[in-house]
Design a protein around this motif. Sequence first.
Motif: not given
Length: 335
Positions: A290-292, A255, A234, A273-275, A262, A277, A55
């Motif tokens: 935190t997004r997994c 990831y 990441y 989803e989400g941003e 996506s 950290p 990303e």
Amino acid sequence: MNVRTIKKAEVARAPRSDDLLNVYGVSKTYGNGVKAVNDVDVSVGRGEILGIVGESGCGKSSLVRLLMRLNKPDTGSVFFDGHDLIMMGEPQLRRMRRRFQLVPQNPSTSLNPRLRVGASVAFNLRANRWSREATRARVAELFELIGLDPSFAHRYPHELSGGQIQRIAIARALATNPDLIVCDEAVSALDKSVQAQILNLISDLQQRLNLAVIFVSHDLEVVRHLSDRVAVMYLGRVVETGPVGTILAEPAHPYTRALLASAPGAGDAAPLEGEPPSPVDPPSGCPFRTRCPDAISACADFDNTPVEITAGHLARCLRVTPAQDTVPTTPRRTA
């Protein structure tokens, strides 16, 4: 199949015999506290195309600046053809840079609008003390190589399309006959039809000139068509690396799976989803936890040691599982 933990010392002692670029444990924190690159190991073989994906804000461009020695890492080593770029003085580094060149993300901003594009392509040659006659012949050769008539050398940047300017940037990178070119989001500003033309050009040049290429992109579809191997980044770390066919067919890191989900046409798979950290204050343990969707409490203490799944396929994940004994591969192809 057993999963084997790879020690960093073991990796450093056993580079592939055909490696052109070896990077060990490279990290970079900027003055604002942003840890842009965190303990990255990566290698590129001679004549190989390595895709780096992730990303926006994951550290791809920061890593490129360290690989090109435009910035100096806080820790780690960068070896090009066995030469330590970190320890080089400026004169020696300037000579070495003839062998690795950058194709920037937005070449129009790197071209002097007051210079004809032929003069921009010739700049590196003149700086390396080529004669006027040799420079003129080399520029004409380069324009033919990138698929433009040599008469385009007399035009100014504003007289060219985005695809033509990108071809000029590639010609400028090839001027000194480098062994490696680094394409930093080189097609992201182009529409799809022009993207395909530029990707085909890069693939053709790589094969004709036996170039090593690092291709940085946020688009896994682009990397699918061009690369031999992929490194997925990441939050400043390379979380998975391996042959492109293996990564796309059997992604091991959640990831990587989320990036694939996506992509357009991915079907019903859940996208990411989400941003991410903040890189100023990243989470402990696995940076993706935190997004997994598969995270467990132990992920907060994971030391991010890479795990070997199959030969050449590594992932940094506490819950990584072995791939099947036979992993389907996808041959490289043009877009």
